[in-house]
Scaffold this motif. Sequence first.
Motif, PDB file in Angstrom:
ATOM      1  N   ILE A 125       0.844  -1.182   0.000  1.00 60.33           N
ATOM      2  CA  ILE A 125       0.000   0.000   0.000  1.00 60.33           C
ATOM      3  C   ILE A 125       0.884   1.237   0.000  1.00 60.33           C
ATOM      4  CG2 ILE A 125      -1.911  -1.134   1.186  1.00 60.33           C
ATOM      5  CD1 ILE A 125      -0.930   0.132   3.777  1.00 60.33           C
ATOM      6  N   GLY A 126       0.276   2.407  -0.128  1.00 59.76           N
ATOM      7  CA  GLY A 126       1.030   3.645  -0.079  1.00 59.76           C
ATOM      8  C   GLY A 126       1.824   3.874  -1.351  1.00 59.76           C
ATOM      9  N   LEU A 127       2.828   4.737  -1.260  1.00 60.95           N
ATOM     10  CA  LEU A 127       3.593   5.145  -2.438  1.00 60.95           C
ATOM     11  C   LEU A 127       4.413   3.997  -3.013  1.00 60.95           C
ATOM     12  CD1 LEU A 127       4.311   7.425  -4.315  1.00 60.95           C
ATOM     13  CD2 LEU A 127       6.050   8.192  -2.688  1.00 60.95           C
ATOM     14  N   SER A 135      -1.464  10.142  -8.147  1.00 60.58           N
ATOM     15  CA  SER A 135      -2.339  10.480  -7.018  1.00 60.58           C
ATOM     16  C   SER A 135      -1.626  10.249  -5.685  1.00 60.58           C
ATOM     17  CB  SER A 135      -3.625   9.646  -7.079  1.00 60.58           C
ATOM     18  OG  SER A 135      -4.367   9.946  -8.238  1.00 60.58           O
ATOM     19  N   SER A 136      -0.842   9.165  -5.606  1.00 59.29           N
ATOM     20  CA  SER A 136      -0.094   8.897  -4.364  1.00 59.29           C
ATOM     21  C   SER A 136       0.929   9.991  -4.099  1.00 59.29           C
ATOM     22  CB  SER A 136       0.603   7.533  -4.457  1.00 59.29           C
ATOM     23  OG  SER A 136      -0.325   6.476  -4.505  1.00 59.29           O
ATOM     24  N   LYS A 160       1.010  12.504  -0.853  1.00 62.67           N
ATOM     25  CA  LYS A 160       2.175  12.673   0.028  1.00 62.67           C
ATOM     26  C   LYS A 160       2.612  14.131   0.078  1.00 62.67           C
ATOM     27  CE  LYS A 160       2.722   8.378   1.217  1.00 62.67           C
ATOM     28  NZ  LYS A 160       1.327   7.997   0.895  1.00 62.67           N
ATOM     29  N   ALA A 161       2.621  14.793  -1.065  1.00 65.17           N
ATOM     30  CA  ALA A 161       3.005  16.209  -1.096  1.00 65.17           C
ATOM     31  C   ALA A 161       2.021  17.045  -0.286  1.00 65.17           C
ATOM     32  CB  ALA A 161       3.073  16.709  -2.533  1.00 65.17           C
ATOM     33  N   SER A 162       0.725  16.742  -0.419  1.00 62.34           N
ATOM     34  CA  SER A 162      -0.291  17.478   0.346  1.00 62.34           C
ATOM     35  C   SER A 162      -0.119  17.246   1.844  1.00 62.34           C
ATOM     36  CB  SER A 162      -1.677  17.046  -0.112  1.00 62.34           C
ATOM     37  OG  SER A 162      -2.683  17.660   0.663  1.00 62.34           O
ATOM     38  N   GLN A 163       0.167  16.009   2.225  1.00 64.04           N
ATOM     39  CA  GLN A 163       0.360  15.713   3.644  1.00 64.04           C
ATOM     40  C   GLN A 163       1.561  16.450   4.212  1.00 64.04           C
ATOM     41  OE1 GLN A 163       0.543  11.445   3.219  1.00 64.04           O
ATOM     42  NE2 GLN A 163      -1.570  11.149   3.906  1.00 64.04           N
ATOM     43  N   LEU A 164       2.639  16.515   3.441  1.00 66.30           N
ATOM     44  CA  LEU A 164       3.822  17.245   3.909  1.00 66.30           C
ATOM     45  C   LEU A 164       3.521  18.739   4.015  1.00 66.30           C
ATOM     46  CD1 LEU A 164       6.685  15.462   1.915  1.00 66.30           C
ATOM     47  CD2 LEU A 164       6.147  15.257   4.352  1.00 66.30           C
ATOM     48  N   PHE A 196       5.228  19.363 -15.715  1.00 65.02           N
ATOM     49  CA  PHE A 196       4.849  19.211 -14.304  1.00 65.02           C
ATOM     50  C   PHE A 196       5.743  18.149 -13.677  1.00 65.02           C
ATOM     51  CE2 PHE A 196       1.181  20.628 -16.696  1.00 65.02           C
ATOM     52  CZ  PHE A 196       0.725  21.704 -15.945  1.00 65.02           C
ATOM     53  N   THR A 197       6.736  18.610 -12.934  1.00 69.18           N
ATOM     54  CA  THR A 197       7.781  17.687 -12.454  1.00 69.18           C
ATOM     55  C   THR A 197       7.897  17.640 -10.931  1.00 69.18           C
ATOM     56  OG1 THR A 197       9.438  19.454 -12.635  1.00 69.18           O
ATOM     57  CG2 THR A 197       9.133  18.012 -14.555  1.00 69.18           C
ATOM     58  N   THR A 198       6.935  18.160 -10.212  1.00 70.90           N
ATOM     59  CA  THR A 198       6.981  18.066  -8.747  1.00 70.90           C
ATOM     60  C   THR A 198       5.958  17.036  -8.276  1.00 70.90           C
ATOM     61  OG1 THR A 198       5.311  19.784  -8.369  1.00 70.90           O
ATOM     62  CG2 THR A 198       7.607  20.504  -8.594  1.00 70.90           C
ATOM     63  N   ALA A 199       6.135  16.605  -7.035  1.00 68.90           N
ATOM     64  CA  ALA A 199       5.224  15.602  -6.481  1.00 68.90           C
ATOM     65  C   ALA A 199       3.801  16.135  -6.398  1.00 68.90           C
ATOM     66  CB  ALA A 199       5.708  15.165  -5.105  1.00 68.90           C
ATOM     67  N   ALA A 200       3.647  17.433  -6.215  1.00 65.13           N
ATOM     68  CA  ALA A 200       2.313  18.019  -6.073  1.00 65.13           C
ATOM     69  C   ALA A 200       1.622  18.215  -7.416  1.00 65.13           C
ATOM     70  CB  ALA A 200       2.395  19.352  -5.337  1.00 65.13           C
ATOM     71  N   THR A 201       2.394  18.222  -8.529  1.00 65.92           N
ATOM     72  CA  THR A 201       1.797  18.578  -9.828  1.00 65.92           C
ATOM     73  C   THR A 201       1.920  17.486 -10.885  1.00 65.92           C
ATOM     74  OG1 THR A 201       3.853  19.622 -10.585  1.00 65.92           O
ATOM     75  CG2 THR A 201       2.255  21.026  -9.414  1.00 65.92           C
ATOM     76  N   ILE A 202       2.720  16.452 -10.655  1.00 61.27           N
ATOM     77  CA  ILE A 202       2.970  15.429 -11.678  1.00 61.27           C
ATOM     78  C   ILE A 202       1.655  14.856 -12.204  1.00 61.27           C
ATOM     79  CG2 ILE A 202       3.186  13.621  -9.925  1.00 61.27           C
ATOM     80  CD1 ILE A 202       5.259  12.280 -11.756  1.00 61.27           C
TER      81      ILE A 202
END
Length: 452
Positions: A108-110, A146-147, A151-155, A333-339
């Motif tokens: 599960i998870g990333l 989405s994962s 994770k980016a949103s949680q951070l 879009f190369t960041t965890a929040a935007t990929i």
Amino acid sequence: MAGLNAALEIGKNALFNAQVQIQTTSHNVANAENPGYARQKAPTVTQGAIPGRAGWIGMGARLNRIVQQRDLFLEGRYLSASSQSAYYETLERTARAVETYFSDDGEIGLNGALNDFWNAWNALAQNPEGAAEKALVLECGENLCSSLHQKASQLQQSQAGIVTELQNTLSAVNGLLQKIRDLNQQIQRSETPAFMANDLRDQRFQALQELSTYLHFNTEEASGGMLNLFLEDGTPLVLFQDYAAELTWTGTTASFVIEIRDTSKVVAQFDGPTNMVKDSLQGSSGALVAAMGHVDSWDDALDQFASALVTGFQEIYDDIFNPPASYFFDPDFTTAATIRLSTNPLPSPSNALARAALSLQTQGLSELDGLSLSQHLAQISQDVGLTVTTASSLHLVHDAMAQQLDAQRQSVSGISLDEEMVELIKQQQLYQAAAKIVQQTAQMMQTAIQMV
């Protein structure tokens, strides 16, 4: 009659002394459960002697002043240990919250999403033109994106929560600094060389105890019973009865500064783009600044993963299609929040494309310092776990030290009901003896008067 008058005066003073000592003992007993209270005593000193026929004749005893049983060295060490304990406790708590975001078993998870992604490409390699296999690759690609978004949103939420807690902490610190300054003022007005404002000193120490959990400071005794406070670098926090520093927070979640309002002295700083952390506060407030640096570095590491993933697939598509109509991941879009996936992720699937994509699974990437994508994720999890473990271990060490020092401090300043009862019995006997002196002296004076 002069000798009898002197004896009567000695007995009267002894009665008064015993009364004050009994009252002081009663005050101690009443505050036995007050952790911020320091035991008080009313010691006596010998009165000045006067010359007489037989030489210098003693005039009994008088109260010196009511004093507190304190060990300032122990108290200073205790406050320092309390600050260190609060620092590592806060750092452990914030890092442990982030640890839950990266904890997974590969299912599960990333990590699970990444494994599913590679498995989907493996299935496509077995059947390059299969519609179900294509749909599975796209679905697993969406899940991986989405994962990463999650994770980016949680951070980001963690950072926002840290900033909110830090602002609340600074508000509490400012209130305590003002309280200590006001108590300095009250103590300075109340104390004389002969009298100490012991209860006000207790209130000030309680404020110091609470302040030590927020930041680390040094104290300096000043005239009139006042206390000055300084940070480790010498920045004044409280000076006499006139000055209390006000700490202000300015900036954003990505970059902020904590400074002393009236002097613009920077005492803590965080800059996200350079991951620069400066801290002179220590305590829980300093730990929150340090936690921002840790969370930001983990966020950057997650962005490195996303960027390496996008770049890796971009290079594969360039080699195979030369030039490709589109890429699997949108290169803008190369960041965890935007990929995200491009509008046409699989323009022309082939066996060569699937094999090349699978080769990325174990390939060491220069953007990740030679690590593969899975190894990089594992390194992030290990770094978070190491931060939690280290902070937890140091918290236990400093917390045990603080408790030990507090026990030593309490052995000096704390109230033992057994000792107070013994003191009360002794003082009662002194009172009775003094009363007997007054009674017998009064009878002798009456006899002398009747003889005249």
